[in-house]
Design an enzyme around this catalytic site. Structure first.
Site, PDB file in Angstrom:
ATOM      1  N   CYS A 117      14.558  38.509 -71.523  1.00  0.00           N
ATOM      2  CA  CYS A 117      13.484  37.531 -71.254  1.00  0.00           C
ATOM      3  C   CYS A 117      13.809  36.615 -70.077  1.00  0.00           C
ATOM      4  O   CYS A 117      12.932  35.924 -69.568  1.00  0.00           O
ATOM      5  CB  CYS A 117      13.206  36.691 -72.487  1.00  0.00           C
ATOM      6  SG  CYS A 117      12.866  37.667 -73.944  1.00  0.00           S
ATOM      7  N   HIS A 257       9.670  30.224 -70.527  1.00  0.00           N
ATOM      8  CA  HIS A 257       9.505  31.480 -71.261  1.00  0.00           C
ATOM      9  C   HIS A 257       8.661  31.192 -72.501  1.00  0.00           C
ATOM     10  O   HIS A 257       8.865  30.198 -73.195  1.00  0.00           O
ATOM     11  CB  HIS A 257      10.886  32.011 -71.649  1.00  0.00           C
ATOM     12  CG  HIS A 257      10.821  33.206 -72.534  1.00  0.00           C
ATOM     13  ND1 HIS A 257       9.963  34.257 -72.288  1.00  0.00           N
ATOM     14  CD2 HIS A 257      11.493  33.530 -73.680  1.00  0.00           C
ATOM     15  CE1 HIS A 257      10.112  35.172 -73.236  1.00  0.00           C
ATOM     16  NE2 HIS A 257      11.023  34.747 -74.085  1.00  0.00           N
ATOM     17  N   ASN A 287       5.008  36.796 -76.865  1.00  0.00           N
ATOM     18  CA  ASN A 287       6.231  36.854 -76.061  1.00  0.00           C
ATOM     19  C   ASN A 287       6.260  38.191 -75.315  1.00  0.00           C
ATOM     20  O   ASN A 287       6.359  39.244 -75.932  1.00  0.00           O
ATOM     21  CB  ASN A 287       7.432  36.724 -77.014  1.00  0.00           C
ATOM     22  CG  ASN A 287       8.764  36.739 -76.295  1.00  0.00           C
ATOM     23  OD1 ASN A 287       8.857  37.125 -75.129  1.00  0.00           O
ATOM     24  ND2 ASN A 287       9.799  36.332 -76.990  1.00  0.00           N
TER      25      ASN A 287
HETATM   26  O1  UT7 Z   1      12.291  35.954 -76.236  1.00  0.00           O
HETATM   27  C1  UT7 Z   1      13.418  35.954 -77.045  1.00  0.00           C
HETATM   28  C2  UT7 Z   1      13.493  34.919 -77.875  1.00  0.00           C
HETATM   29  N1  UT7 Z   1      12.925  35.009 -79.187  1.00  0.00           N
HETATM   30  C3  UT7 Z   1      12.624  33.844 -79.712  1.00  0.00           C
HETATM   31  O2  UT7 Z   1      12.645  32.829 -79.057  1.00  0.00           O
HETATM   32  C4  UT7 Z   1      12.324  33.752 -81.164  1.00  0.00           C
HETATM   33  C5  UT7 Z   1      12.986  32.519 -81.725  1.00  0.00           C
HETATM   34  N2  UT7 Z   1      12.738  32.343 -83.142  1.00  0.00           N
HETATM   35  C6  UT7 Z   1      11.522  31.971 -83.579  1.00  0.00           C
HETATM   36  O3  UT7 Z   1      10.593  31.778 -82.833  1.00  0.00           O
HETATM   37  C7  UT7 Z   1      11.398  31.717 -85.054  1.00  0.00           C
HETATM   38  O4  UT7 Z   1      12.676  31.687 -85.639  1.00  0.00           O
HETATM   39  C8  UT7 Z   1      10.509  32.769 -85.774  1.00  0.00           C
HETATM   40  C9  UT7 Z   1       9.067  32.605 -85.363  1.00  0.00           C
HETATM   41  C10 UT7 Z   1      11.004  34.163 -85.470  1.00  0.00           C
HETATM   42  C11 UT7 Z   1      10.591  32.547 -87.283  1.00  0.00           C
HETATM   43  O5  UT7 Z   1      10.182  31.217 -87.604  1.00  0.00           O
HETATM   44  P1  UT7 Z   1      11.059  30.329 -88.578  1.00  0.00           P
HETATM   45  O6  UT7 Z   1      10.367  29.070 -88.778  1.00  0.00           O
HETATM   46  O7  UT7 Z   1      12.449  30.280 -87.997  1.00  0.00           O
HETATM   47  O8  UT7 Z   1      11.006  31.169 -89.895  1.00  0.00           O
HETATM   48  P2  UT7 Z   1      12.216  31.767 -90.744  1.00  0.00           P
HETATM   49  O9  UT7 Z   1      12.815  32.929 -90.051  1.00  0.00           O
HETATM   50  O10 UT7 Z   1      13.113  30.634 -91.143  1.00  0.00           O
HETATM   51  O11 UT7 Z   1      11.444  32.286 -92.016  1.00  0.00           O
HETATM   52  C12 UT7 Z   1      10.763  31.390 -92.904  1.00  0.00           C
HETATM   53  C13 UT7 Z   1      10.011  32.210 -93.934  1.00  0.00           C
HETATM   54  C14 UT7 Z   1      10.849  33.305 -94.542  1.00  0.00           C
HETATM   55  O12 UT7 Z   1      10.494  33.415 -95.912  1.00  0.00           O
HETATM   56  P3  UT7 Z   1      11.435  32.807 -97.051  1.00  0.00           P
HETATM   57  O13 UT7 Z   1      12.753  33.492 -96.883  1.00  0.00           O
HETATM   58  O14 UT7 Z   1      11.499  31.344 -96.777  1.00  0.00           O
HETATM   59  O15 UT7 Z   1      10.700  33.158 -98.288  1.00  0.00           O
HETATM   60  C15 UT7 Z   1      10.400  34.537 -93.826  1.00  0.00           C
HETATM   61  O16 UT7 Z   1      10.553  35.716 -94.583  1.00  0.00           O
HETATM   62  O17 UT7 Z   1       8.891  32.853 -93.288  1.00  0.00           O
HETATM   63  C16 UT7 Z   1       8.933  34.245 -93.603  1.00  0.00           C
HETATM   64  N3  UT7 Z   1       8.356  34.990 -92.507  1.00  0.00           N
HETATM   65  C17 UT7 Z   1       7.052  35.290 -92.439  1.00  0.00           C
HETATM   66  N4  UT7 Z   1       6.022  35.029 -93.246  1.00  0.00           N
HETATM   67  C18 UT7 Z   1       4.814  35.471 -92.887  1.00  0.00           C
HETATM   68  C19 UT7 Z   1       8.979  35.486 -91.398  1.00  0.00           C
HETATM   69  N5  UT7 Z   1       8.096  36.115 -90.616  1.00  0.00           N
HETATM   70  C20 UT7 Z   1       6.889  36.013 -91.240  1.00  0.00           C
HETATM   71  C21 UT7 Z   1       5.600  36.456 -90.915  1.00  0.00           C
HETATM   72  N6  UT7 Z   1       4.594  36.159 -91.747  1.00  0.00           N
HETATM   73  N7  UT7 Z   1       5.351  37.146 -89.786  1.00  0.00           N
END
Ligand code: UT7
Length: 337
Positions: A117, A257, A287
């Protein structure tokens, strides 16, 4: 030996997004997710998806043509084509060779650049060196991706985030005070496992077990990448501004980004800038990795938001880990044509 470096500006920009829109609602029918979760946690509403017969080079050629048209430069006059991508058409040959050929850049050197990225920021920094030193006059830098081919549509943690697209810039020497003022590039391979496609290279060559285990798809530790991104985005913007001899308050536009609205919001807070100064399009495209910064830049330039003389900072971060930034005083008018 060149005794004096030339200022390097953006003679033209371009972008191409595939027609097919993949909405959050459509993703609800593919994985266990919701429009509400995706918007609240990321800010993304929809992304684009390449047609089955489109590969990265097809998107790159379309964006490259636009940049050349804005600059008023013929493809046969281009000296170098750099394609920043993590989704090349194939492992061999370099996608940049295919793109140069299809554009008609018959005398150009061509190579791919792998910085995920951060690819467009790295590619622009590399391309600018050739122009600054007088080795080349016209360098086409393209960030292009078809990420929907490497995203695992059984993994809701990643599949909702990524889309396809391409953005391009033609770099050349400029007169006056404008152009690229400072470059800040970093990498830390200790984070190599945080965002990766494990199989298909020399470490884990493709065989039936790697395919069965879905190791040819992108894997990400979202929380760790999020933490890293929040830390470095404002830091990289600040660092490059200082290198350029600017105060933090001199930054007029930030082109970050486009990974997550919450990452961008954290940078806005840390830098103390207004939301209107930040170019954001992730709600429409998600993204698009190396294409994200140049597509946002092109949209801002074509909309007349970024104009001659404006002080602009570009910031990228991603797999590697890599991160980096560019400080530039917008200068689009060609010195030579
Ligand atoms: O370009 C390269 C760089 N990539 C990035 O910059 C990505 C950076 N990371 C992020 O943007 C975020 O970490 C994410 C958007 C990927 C995830 O958001 P988050 O607030 O960090 O969520 P999390 O991973 O802590 O997950 C929270 C909950 C989990 O459920 P439990 O374990 O709390 O029950 C996940 O399973 O949200 C759940 N979850 C979803 N729920 C519905 C994860 N993805 C999804 C989804 N829909 N698509």
């Amino acid at each position: 030996m060149v005794s004096r470096l030339r200022p390097v500006g953006f003679w033209g920009t371009g972008s191409y997004l595939p027609e097919k829109v993949l909405s959050n609602r459509e993703l609800e029918t593919i994985v266990n997710t919701s429009d509400e979760w995706i918007i609240n946690r990321t800010g993304i509403r929809e992304r684009r998806q390449a047609a089955v017969d489109q590969a990265t080079s097809d998107l790159a050629v379309a964006a490259g043509r636009q940049a050349l048209a804005m600059a008023g430069v013929a493809a046969e006059d281009v000296d170098l084509v750099i394609v920043a991508t993590c989704t090349p058409d194939a492992v061999l040959p370099a996608t940049a060779c295919v793109v140069a050929h299809r554009l008609g850049a018959v005398k150009a050197a061509a190579f791919d650049l792998a910085a995920a990225c951060t690819g467009f920021v790295y590619g622009t920094a590399v391309g600018a060196q050739f122009v600054a030193t007088g080795v080349y006059d016209k360098v086409l830098v393209i960030g292009a991706e078809v990420l929907t081919r490497v995203v695992d549509y059984t993994d809701r943690n990643t599949c909702v985030l990524f889309g396809d697209g391409a953005g391009a810039a033609l770099l050349g020497p400029v007169a006056g005070d404008g152009g690229i003022k400072a470059v800040y590039l970093r990498a830390d391979g200790a984070g190599d496992h945080l965002l990766q496609i494990p199989a298909g290279g020399s470490r884990l060559p493709a065989d039936h077990t790697t395919v069965e285990q879905r190791l040819h798809f992108l894997q990400m530790n979202g929380r760790e990448v999020f933490r890293f991104a929040v830390k470095i985005m404002a830091e990289a913007a600040r660092q490059v501004a200082f290198q350029a001899g600017w105060q933090q308050t001199d930054i007029q536009f930030l082109v970050p980004h486009q990974a997550n609205q919450r990452i961008i919001d954290a940078a806005i807070r840390k830098l103390g800038i207004n939301r209107e100064q930040v170019v954001i399009n992730l709600e429409r495209y998600g993204n698009i990795s190396a294409a994200s910064v140049p597509v946002a830049l092109d949209e801002a330039v074509r909309a007349g938001r970024i104009r001659e003389g404006d002080r602009v900072v570009l910031v990228g971060f991603g797999s590697g880990l890599t991160w980096g930034s560019l400080a530039l005083q917008w200068a689009g008018s060609p010195l030579y044509s």
